[in-house]
Motif scaffolding. Structure first.
Motif, PDB file in Angstrom:
ATOM      1  N   UNK A  64      -3.842 -25.958  61.371  1.00 15.46           N
ATOM      2  CA  UNK A  64      -5.019 -26.158  60.528  1.00 15.46           C
ATOM      3  C   UNK A  64      -5.964 -24.961  60.603  1.00 15.46           C
ATOM      4  N   UNK A  65      -6.200 -24.465  61.829  1.00 19.79           N
ATOM      5  CA  UNK A  65      -7.105 -23.325  61.982  1.00 19.79           C
ATOM      6  C   UNK A  65      -6.520 -22.061  61.364  1.00 19.79           C
ATOM      7  N   UNK A  66      -5.216 -21.883  61.456  1.00 23.41           N
ATOM      8  CA  UNK A  66      -4.571 -20.718  60.837  1.00 23.41           C
ATOM      9  C   UNK A  66      -4.791 -20.728  59.332  1.00 23.41           C
ATOM     10  N   UNK A  67      -4.597 -21.889  58.709  1.00 30.67           N
ATOM     11  CA  UNK A  67      -4.817 -22.012  57.264  1.00 30.67           C
ATOM     12  C   UNK A  67      -6.299 -21.857  56.932  1.00 30.67           C
ATOM     13  N   UNK A  68      -7.135 -22.528  57.717  1.00 33.16           N
ATOM     14  CA  UNK A  68      -8.582 -22.513  57.466  1.00 33.16           C
ATOM     15  C   UNK A  68      -9.152 -21.098  57.606  1.00 33.16           C
ATOM     16  N   UNK A  69      -8.773 -20.388  58.647  1.00 31.00           N
ATOM     17  CA  UNK A  69      -9.323 -19.049  58.896  1.00 31.00           C
ATOM     18  C   UNK A  69      -8.751 -17.989  57.964  1.00 31.00           C
ATOM     19  N   UNK A  70      -7.514 -18.204  57.483  1.00 28.21           N
ATOM     20  CA  UNK A  70      -6.823 -17.161  56.726  1.00 28.21           C
ATOM     21  C   UNK A  70      -6.828 -17.386  55.224  1.00 28.21           C
ATOM     22  N   UNK A  71      -6.703 -18.642  54.805  1.00 26.09           N
ATOM     23  CA  UNK A  71      -6.440 -18.888  53.386  1.00 26.09           C
ATOM     24  C   UNK A  71      -7.432 -19.821  52.693  1.00 26.09           C
ATOM     25  N   UNK A  72      -8.468 -20.309  53.377  1.00 25.62           N
ATOM     26  CA  UNK A  72      -9.320 -21.317  52.746  1.00 25.62           C
ATOM     27  C   UNK A  72      -9.949 -20.792  51.454  1.00 25.62           C
ATOM     28  N   UNK A  73      -9.997 -21.694  50.470  1.00 24.46           N
ATOM     29  CA  UNK A  73     -10.524 -21.340  49.150  1.00 24.46           C
ATOM     30  C   UNK A  73     -12.043 -21.411  49.133  1.00 24.46           C
ATOM     31  N   UNK A  74     -12.595 -22.443  49.768  1.00 25.44           N
ATOM     32  CA  UNK A  74     -14.047 -22.617  49.850  1.00 25.44           C
ATOM     33  C   UNK A  74     -14.454 -22.722  51.321  1.00 25.44           C
ATOM     34  N   UNK A  75     -15.727 -22.632  51.574  1.00 29.98           N
ATOM     35  CA  UNK A  75     -16.250 -22.890  52.910  1.00 29.98           C
ATOM     36  C   UNK A  75     -17.142 -24.111  52.814  1.00 29.98           C
ATOM     37  N   UNK A  76     -16.565 -25.273  53.134  1.00 29.47           N
ATOM     38  CA  UNK A  76     -17.279 -26.535  53.008  1.00 29.47           C
ATOM     39  C   UNK A  76     -18.048 -26.780  54.300  1.00 29.47           C
ATOM     40  N   UNK A  77     -19.359 -26.913  54.217  1.00 37.33           N
ATOM     41  CA  UNK A  77     -20.156 -27.100  55.446  1.00 37.33           C
ATOM     42  C   UNK A  77     -19.931 -28.474  56.057  1.00 37.33           C
ATOM     43  N   UNK A  78     -20.245 -28.590  57.337  1.00 32.42           N
ATOM     44  CA  UNK A  78     -20.187 -29.884  58.013  1.00 32.42           C
ATOM     45  C   UNK A  78     -21.504 -30.599  57.724  1.00 32.42           C
ATOM     46  N   UNK A  79     -21.476 -31.489  56.761  1.00 28.79           N
ATOM     47  CA  UNK A  79     -22.684 -32.182  56.309  1.00 28.79           C
ATOM     48  C   UNK A  79     -22.310 -33.603  55.895  1.00 28.79           C
ATOM     49  N   UNK A  80     -23.311 -34.448  55.684  1.00 31.69           N
ATOM     50  CA  UNK A  80     -23.045 -35.847  55.340  1.00 31.69           C
ATOM     51  C   UNK A  80     -22.230 -35.967  54.059  1.00 31.69           C
ATOM     52  N   UNK A  81     -22.563 -35.129  53.068  1.00 33.64           N
ATOM     53  CA  UNK A  81     -21.867 -35.234  51.789  1.00 33.64           C
ATOM     54  C   UNK A  81     -20.421 -34.748  51.873  1.00 33.64           C
ATOM     55  N   UNK A  82     -20.174 -33.766  52.765  1.00 32.65           N
ATOM     56  CA  UNK A  82     -18.791 -33.277  52.907  1.00 32.65           C
ATOM     57  C   UNK A  82     -17.921 -34.319  53.604  1.00 32.65           C
ATOM     58  N   UNK A  83     -18.522 -35.138  54.480  1.00 31.82           N
ATOM     59  CA  UNK A  83     -17.757 -36.221  55.101  1.00 31.82           C
ATOM     60  C   UNK A  83     -17.393 -37.295  54.072  1.00 31.82           C
ATOM     61  N   UNK A  84     -18.249 -37.498  53.069  1.00 27.52           N
ATOM     62  CA  UNK A  84     -17.918 -38.452  51.999  1.00 27.52           C
ATOM     63  C   UNK A  84     -16.722 -37.934  51.194  1.00 27.52           C
ATOM     64  N   UNK A  85     -16.770 -36.645  50.839  1.00 29.50           N
ATOM     65  CA  UNK A  85     -15.634 -36.050  50.130  1.00 29.50           C
ATOM     66  C   UNK A  85     -14.364 -36.145  50.969  1.00 29.50           C
ATOM     67  N   UNK A  86     -14.498 -35.848  52.259  1.00 26.83           N
ATOM     68  CA  UNK A  86     -13.346 -35.864  53.153  1.00 26.83           C
ATOM     69  C   UNK A  86     -12.781 -37.268  53.314  1.00 26.83           C
ATOM     70  N   UNK A  87     -13.653 -38.266  53.300  1.00 32.62           N
ATOM     71  CA  UNK A  87     -13.192 -39.655  53.391  1.00 32.62           C
ATOM     72  C   UNK A  87     -12.167 -39.960  52.298  1.00 32.62           C
TER      73      UNK A  87
END
Length: 297
Positions: A64-87
Motif C-alpha cells: 500500500x505504501x509503495x503504491x501510495x508514495x509512488x503512484x497516488x493520483x490525489x493526496x486525500x487528507x486524513x479528515x472526517x469527510x475523507x473517512x466518509x468517502x473511504x467508508x
C-alpha cells in the motif's frame, strides 16, 4: 504514520462477552446454535488469523505504501469527510472481493474456511482464513492509488470486520425495515451462509446491503426455507489445520494431478467451485436451477 489503534485486538474481550451472552440468550430461546468442538475450532481459526495477521499486515502495508508514495493520483487528507468517502470505497471493495471469492476457486480456497461450519453463531464470525490475507488485499489496491493513506485503509477494513461480527447470530430475527433495506443484518447474512441452492452465492455485503441489490446478488431470507448452514459438501472435521488447508489440497489435485490440458488446469483456478472440466460438476447456478424447477412442479 498516523497512530491508529489495532481495534481488532481491543475487541477480543468484547467478542468473548458477546458469545457468552448469545449462548445464554439462545439457550433461553431454546435455539441450539452452539456445539463445543465446532466453536473451539472457530476460535482457533480466529486466533491463527490474528497471529498470521502480523505478517500479512506488514506485507499489505508495504505494498500500500509503495503504491501510495509512488503512484497516488490525489493526496486525500486524513479528515472526517475523507473517512466518509473511504467508508463507501472500502465497502465497495469488500463486496467485490467477497463476490469473487465465491466465483473464483483460487479465492474460494481461502474463503471457504469461513463457510465450513455447520453452525451459525458469533464464534462462526471468528472462523477466518489463514492464507487469504496474504493475497486478497489486491481488491483494495485502488484505494492507495486514489490517494487514501494506507493506515486509514487498514483502519476502515478493521471497522468493517468488527461490524460483521454481530450479524453472525440466530438470536436476532429481523432488524427494523429501514435498517434491513440499507445495511447487512443477521437475516441477510444467514442467507449468505446457507447451503440451500436458493441461498448460494447471495448477499456478499460487508456493511451495506445496497451493493447486492444494485448488482443483482440479493436474496431475502424466506420464511418457508430454513437456512441449512455449511457447504454443499461439508468437510466433517474440527481440525483447524484441515479446515485451513483442505480446499487448497483439493484445488491442487484438480488443477495439477491427472490427465488434463493446460487450459483445463488453469480453468480450475478461475472457475467457480463445483466446476469440472468433463462437465460432471455443478456450480451454484446449476443447483439453483434444479431447486427452482423442483419447486415449480
Amino acid at each position: 504514520m498516523p497512530d491508529f489503534p489495532n481495534i481488532i485486538l481491543y475487541a477480543i474481550p468484547f467478542f468473548i462477552m458477546a458469545m457468552l451472552l448469545e449462548l445464554y440468550v439462545t439457550t433461553k430461546q431454546r435455539i441450539k446454535t452452539y456445539e463445543a468442538k465446532d466453536a473451539f475450532s472457530s476460535i482457533a481459526m480466529g486466533l491463527g488469523n490474528v497471529i498470521l495477521g502480523f505478517g500479512s499486515k506488514a506485507l499489505v502495508l508495504l505494498v500500500f505504501f509503495w503504491i501510495y508514495d509512488t503512484y497516488r493520483v490525489f493526496e486525500i487528507p486524513i479528515a472526517w469527510w475523507s473517512f466518509i468517502l473511504l467508508f463507501f470505497a472500502d465497502d465497495f471493495s469488500y463486496y467485490w472481493f467477497h463476490r469473487i471469492s465465491h466465483r473464483c476457486r483460487l479465492f474460494w480456497a481461502s474463503h471457504v474456511v469461513h463457510h465450513s461450519s455447520e453452525h451459525y453463531n458469533l464464534s462462526t464470525a471468528l472462523r477466518q482464513t489463514w492464507s487469504g490475507s496474504f493475497y486478497t488485499f489486491i481488491f483494495w489496491l485502488w484505494l492507495p492509488l486514489l490517494g487514501f493513506h494506507p493506515a486509514m485503509i487498514l483502519l476502515q477494513m478493521s471497522i468493517s470486520l468488527l461490524y460483521q461480527f454481530w450479524i453472525h447470530t440466530e438470536a436476532i430475527d429481523k432488524m427494523p425495515k429501514w435498517f434491513e433495506a440499507i445495511f447487512n443484518t443477521p437475516s441477510h447474512h444467514r442467507v449468505h451462509h446457507g447451503s440451500n441452492p436458493i441461498y448460494l452465492d447471495r448477499n456478499h455485503a460487508g456493511i451495506l446491503i445496497i451493493w447486492d441489490k444494485l448488482f443483482g446478488s440479493f436474496q431475502p431470507e424466506l420464511e418457508d426455507e430454513k437456512v441449512t448452514y455449511g457447504l454443499v459438501k461439508n468437510i466433517k472435521t474440527y481440525n483447524p489445520v484441515k479446515i485451513a488447508f483442505l480446499e487448497w489440497w483439493y484445488l491442487f489435485k484438480d488443477a495439477f494431478l491427472g490427465k488434463k490440458s493446460l487450459k483445463h488446469r488453469l480453468l480450475y483456478l478461475v472457475r467457480p467451485p463445483g466446476w469440472k472440466h468433463d462437465g460432471s460438476g455443478k456450480v451454484s447456478e446449476d443447483l439453483r436451477e434444479d431447486w427452482l424447477s423442483r419447486r415449480l412442479k
